[in-house]
Design a protein around this motif. Structure first.
Motif, PDB file in Angstrom:
ATOM      1  N   THR A  38       0.851  -1.193   0.000  1.00 49.35           N
ATOM      2  CA  THR A  38       0.000   0.000   0.000  1.00 49.35           C
ATOM      3  C   THR A  38       0.887   1.244   0.000  1.00 49.35           C
ATOM      4  O   THR A  38       2.060   1.176   0.356  1.00 49.35           O
ATOM      5  CB  THR A  38      -0.927   0.034   1.229  1.00 49.35           C
ATOM      6  N   PRO A  39       0.338   2.400  -0.394  1.00 53.14           N
ATOM      7  CA  PRO A  39       1.158   3.620  -0.467  1.00 53.14           C
ATOM      8  C   PRO A  39       1.624   4.092   0.902  1.00 53.14           C
ATOM      9  O   PRO A  39       1.014   3.770   1.934  1.00 53.14           O
ATOM     10  CB  PRO A  39       0.201   4.643  -1.107  1.00 53.14           C
ATOM     11  N   VAL A  40       2.679   4.890   0.904  1.00 54.03           N
ATOM     12  CA  VAL A  40       3.157   5.491   2.145  1.00 54.03           C
ATOM     13  C   VAL A  40       2.048   6.347   2.750  1.00 54.03           C
ATOM     14  O   VAL A  40       1.328   7.056   2.046  1.00 54.03           O
ATOM     15  CB  VAL A  40       4.430   6.332   1.885  1.00 54.03           C
ATOM     16  N   LEU A  41       1.884   6.260   4.062  1.00 55.17           N
ATOM     17  CA  LEU A  41       0.815   6.986   4.750  1.00 55.17           C
ATOM     18  C   LEU A  41       1.161   8.469   4.859  1.00 55.17           C
ATOM     19  O   LEU A  41       2.325   8.839   5.031  1.00 55.17           O
ATOM     20  CB  LEU A  41       0.583   6.394   6.137  1.00 55.17           C
ATOM     21  N   ILE A  42       0.129   9.325   4.780  1.00 53.74           N
ATOM     22  CA  ILE A  42       0.348  10.772   4.884  1.00 53.74           C
ATOM     23  C   ILE A  42      -0.581  11.438   5.893  1.00 53.74           C
ATOM     24  O   ILE A  42      -0.352  12.577   6.289  1.00 53.74           O
ATOM     25  CB  ILE A  42       0.184  11.467   3.514  1.00 53.74           C
TER      26      ILE A  42
ATOM     27  N   GLU B 126      -5.115   8.322  10.107  1.00 53.27           N
ATOM     28  CA  GLU B 126      -4.956   7.021   9.471  1.00 53.27           C
ATOM     29  C   GLU B 126      -3.691   6.331   9.973  1.00 53.27           C
ATOM     30  O   GLU B 126      -3.688   5.116  10.219  1.00 53.27           O
ATOM     31  CB  GLU B 126      -4.906   7.190   7.949  1.00 53.27           C
ATOM     32  N   ALA B 127      -2.625   7.097  10.147  1.00 47.71           N
ATOM     33  CA  ALA B 127      -1.369   6.526  10.638  1.00 47.71           C
ATOM     34  C   ALA B 127      -1.532   5.980  12.054  1.00 47.71           C
ATOM     35  O   ALA B 127      -1.037   4.888  12.373  1.00 47.71           O
ATOM     36  CB  ALA B 127      -0.266   7.581  10.597  1.00 47.71           C
ATOM     37  N   LEU B 128      -2.213   6.713  12.904  1.00 45.54           N
ATOM     38  CA  LEU B 128      -2.408   6.272  14.286  1.00 45.54           C
ATOM     39  C   LEU B 128      -3.162   4.951  14.351  1.00 45.54           C
ATOM     40  O   LEU B 128      -2.917   4.120  15.235  1.00 45.54           O
ATOM     41  CB  LEU B 128      -3.166   7.340  15.079  1.00 45.54           C
ATOM     42  N   ILE B 129      -4.055   4.745  13.401  1.00 49.51           N
ATOM     43  CA  ILE B 129      -4.835   3.493  13.378  1.00 49.51           C
ATOM     44  C   ILE B 129      -4.027   2.362  12.744  1.00 49.51           C
ATOM     45  O   ILE B 129      -3.883   1.278  13.318  1.00 49.51           O
ATOM     46  CB  ILE B 129      -6.159   3.706  12.609  1.00 49.51           C
ATOM     47  N   LYS B 130      -3.481   2.617  11.554  1.00 47.67           N
ATOM     48  CA  LYS B 130      -2.864   1.542  10.785  1.00 47.67           C
ATOM     49  C   LYS B 130      -1.478   1.147  11.287  1.00 47.67           C
ATOM     50  O   LYS B 130      -1.008   0.047  10.992  1.00 47.67           O
ATOM     51  CB  LYS B 130      -2.794   1.936   9.313  1.00 47.67           C
ATOM     52  N   LEU B 131      -0.808   2.038  12.011  1.00 50.73           N
ATOM     53  CA  LEU B 131       0.546   1.739  12.477  1.00 50.73           C
ATOM     54  C   LEU B 131       0.605   1.396  13.963  1.00 50.73           C
ATOM     55  O   LEU B 131       1.691   1.291  14.534  1.00 50.73           O
ATOM     56  CB  LEU B 131       1.474   2.931  12.195  1.00 50.73           C
ATOM     57  N   LYS B 132      -0.558   1.211  14.579  1.00 47.67           N
ATOM     58  CA  LYS B 132      -0.576   1.016  16.045  1.00 47.67           C
ATOM     59  C   LYS B 132       0.151  -0.259  16.484  1.00 47.67           C
ATOM     60  O   LYS B 132       0.654  -0.328  17.616  1.00 47.67           O
ATOM     61  CB  LYS B 132      -2.018   1.010  16.560  1.00 47.67           C
TER      62      LYS B 132
END
Length: 729
Positions: free
Chosen positions: A325-329, A333-339
């Motif tokens: 998937t693309p790099v998060l920006i 969304e980052a807080l959810i997907k990278l937890k």
């Protein structure tokens, strides 16, 4: 006395061009005004002829270093009553201007940021007209603050004064800001210190993984000297083997890890700040960072990075994303997907409008050789003598990209990624919509790959404009031709992993003759059966098994029951591929007995990395079928299996053989000495690229490779656009 209207086109917005024009006018006693419009900059100057002549000469010779003047048009106007010289409000219109890429901090800004007596001391978003974010924050043209994500931040009185002071280097600097009025850091984690930066630095020093928001996306970072932290990041990100990029504090720090030539250093410290692949000082060192002989090194390219690296001098900085998937920006969304990956987060409240991965290069013959072209270079613009107006090329499937044509400019997207997920397709369509809006392009014709199942092909079929399907390897060939303004016919050596051929089989080790209109396949390699189709690309022992069987010296790769089952599956469920990528997969598997690869291209990369120098080689054999001359690799494989030399010597002998095979094919198939173009992802292997190039040049062939776009599938879109352009003409 004269009154001149001057229209300047090119990269002239967001690079300090209007302040430069203002100062130039005052120096030469000229009056009038200047403003941004959608085509670039419009300047009106009035004064005596001598002064206007000097102004015009200096306009070209002293332009700001970040600018790029493409065209100047001058028109004489009736005299007017000007009181002074002014910068006026920007005007909209037809979008013809070019956009500056994101630029690393300049020395002046770095000095201020590190000066305890400066009001911007340790401010992580410092910038001026000579540096800072551009493409990543722009929402529309003209490039004014209101058309960027900086519109969320109102200038304080001090910043506003700088913005309007002609003697200040922040005069009309659109992202101008300070601690009082600009973007701010956001820390999310277990630390309680009020200083967000200090919290993140302490986390990194403790071996934690921190998600850090930068210019074009979010990175996952950890201390590169902490082996356990690196291994933890690999496990959490499910990136078991693919090399990590390393951000080093400065050149001196980088030189402790790798050998750096003067040319490599010039790119490392350049305003673009790409990742540069450099040789490790010790080939087998830092295996947890990179399993081959190189490390991808880059230097801080944002003020925030500089502040972090001051205290943590070597960091792993890898794109924050989930698999494929693309790099998060986006912060939320980052807080959810990278937890489950990051221990803490160092984010900020400036929106990233246009995501941009880090660019990746090697240096070949003292020039950049792009593996990924994105941040620092995007929007990628190529000027061409060909008319490309209204053309859209949608690229391939792996390493997706697109290209749009306007007049004589080709606008190529930043790196998009593999088009296998909904998220990547959304990134693709958003970036395409952004390009169409920024450059005001309405496509009237589109080109895509011939493969019916590629996401880009399916997207093309949804468009309400004429579509041309273009063969994959023809597009590779045309891409390199177009870069060098070759009209054809040319001789193409096009080597990659996968592409649909004219006979509806998988190609990838092709010798072609053609131009932009069409091509003929005249050479290739003996087909390789892929047991279980795509599964063989991941489980490369299947390819090793097939190649050893065909060489009549079957090797053991799997436990006996599975090996027998695979031999039966070969008869029932396999496809054939004339692919150089698959040939390298099989050679690596045979040499090492490794049966899997963790990511696309791992086996060929490791084969290149494991060689030890020798001039020895294996036998060459060719056969002809239906007017195509094939290289029969079975004698090479049989000799390699029986060879008692060290495995590293055998790897070099195999590569030497493949290089010699290419030369022999050229001797036989290119008797007219047509210009030769080298393209396809396999030419990321520098042994192949330089070995073939040097031998052909010695024999007085003219040889070209990629200098403006990547040789891999990222460069396909340019070739598709070239073919569309020339067929239309």
């Amino acid at each position: 006395m004269k009154h001149l209207k001057i229209q300047v086109q090119g990269i002239v917005q967001g690079v300090g061009f209007r302040p430069f024009v203002h100062r130039l006018a005052l120096q030469n006693n000229l009056k009038g005004y200047a403003y941004n419009d959608a085509q670039g900059i419009i300047i009106h100057i009035q004064g005596n002829s001598k002064d206007t002549d000097i102004f015009l000469e200096q306009l070209k010779s002293q332009a700001p270093v970040l600018s790029k003047i493409e065209n100047i048009e001058i028109e004489e106007y009736p005299m007017e009553s000007f009181n002074d010289f002014q910068i006026k409000e920007s005007q909209n219109g037809i979008h013809q201007t070019l956009i500056s890429p994101d630029i690393a901090p300049c020395e002046d800004c770095i000095h201020e940021m590190l000066d305890p007596n400066n009001r911007r001391y340790h401010y992580p978003f410092i910038n001026c007209t000579n540096c800072g974010p551009r493409y990543s924050i722009i929402q529309d043209i003209p490039y004014d603050r209101k058309n960027t994500t900086m519109s969320d931040f109102k200038l304080c009185s001090q910043c506003d004064k700088e913005y309007h002071d002609i003697q200040d280097r922040r005069y009309h600097a659109q992202p101008n800001a300070c601690k009082e009025c600009g973007p701010k850091l956001i820390y999310v984690g277990n630390k309680q210190d009020e200083d967000e930066l200090e919290n993140a630095i302490n986390d990194l020093k403790e071996g934690k993984i921190v998600a850090i928001k930068g210019i074009g996306g979010i990175h996952l970072a950890c201390d590169a000297n902490n082996k356990q932290a690196v291994l933890r990041l690999r496990k959490r990100k499910q990136r078991e083997a693919k090399p990590f990029a390393i951000m080093a504090k400065d050149i001196q720090t980088a030189k402790e890890l790798v050998d750096i030539s003067s040319v490599e250093e010039s790119f490392l410290i350049s305003k673009e700040r790409p990742i540069v692949l450099c040789k490790k000082k010790a080939p087998n060192s830092y295996i947890e960072l990179s399993e081959n002989k190189e490390l991808g090194i880059f230097l801080p390219y944002s003020p925030l990075h500089i502040l972090l690296l001051e205290r943590c001098p070597v960091l792993v900085m890898t794109s924050a994303n989930l698999s494929d998937t693309p790099v998060l920006i986006d912060n939320e969304e980052a807080l959810i997907k990278l937890k489950d990956i990051a221990d803490s987060f160092l984010l900020h409240d400036r929106k990233i409008e246009n995501r941009c991965d880090d660019s990746l290069i090697r240096i070949v013959n003292d020039k950049p050789y792009f593996i990924r072209k994105s941040r620092g270079y995007a929007p990628i613009v190529i000027h061409t003598p060909f008319d490309v107006d209204g053309l859209l090329a949608l690229g391939a499937h792996q390493k997706g990209s697109f290209a749009l044509g306007k007049n004589h400019h080709v606008f190529i997207s930043p790196y998009i990624g593999n088009m296998e997920t909904i998220e990547t397709m959304e990134h693709f369509t958003k970036a395409l919509d952004t390009y169409k809006r920024l450059f005001e392009i309405t496509p009237c014709q589109a080109g895509c790959d011939q493969h019916p199942d590629y996401a880009s092909t399916l997207y093309a079929q949804s468009l309400d404009i004429p579509i041309t399907k273009i063969y994959h390897h023809h597009a590779h060939m045309a891409s390199c031709m177009f870069e060098h303004e070759l009209s054809g016919p040319c001789f193409g050596i096009i080597w990659d992993g996968t592409g649909l051929g004219k006979d509806q089989t998988i190609w990838g080790a092709e010798f072609l003759i053609g131009d932009y209109q069409d091509f003929v396949r005249i050479g290739s390699i003996k087909p390789i059966d892929l047991i279980g189709n795509e599964q063989a690309i991941h489980e490369i022992g299947r390819i090793g098994l097939v190649m050893s069987m065909d060489a009549n010296i079957e090797q053991t790769f799997f436990e006996p029951t599975k090996q027998e089952i695979l031999k039966k599956i070969r008869i029932q469920n396999s496809v054939s591929a004339t692919s150089m990528g698959r040939l390298f997969d099989g050679l690596y598997s045979i040499l090492t007995k490794k049966i899997t690869q963790d990511y696309d291209g791992q086996a060929p990369m490791l084969l290149e990395s494991m060689v030890q120098p020798t001039d020895k080689k294996y036998s060459l054999k060719f056969y002809e079928k239906e007017h195509v001359r094939y290289f029969d690799w079975t004698p090479m494989v049989k000799e390699m299996i029986q060879d008692t030399d060290d495995i590293h010597i055998k790897a070099q002998k195999a590569i030497n053989t493949i290089i010699d095979m290419a030369i022999e094919q050229v001797h036989t198939l290119n008797k007219e000495y047509l210009p030769i173009v080298l393209s396809g992802g396999c030419f990321q292997n520098l042994q192949l690229l330089q070995g073939i190039y040097k031998k052909l040049m010695k024999e007085n062939y003219t040889v070209y490779w990629h200098e403006k776009v990547s040789c891999n599938d990222e460069g396909i879109a340019l070739g598709q656009l070239a073919i569309l352009s020339q067929r239309r003409k």
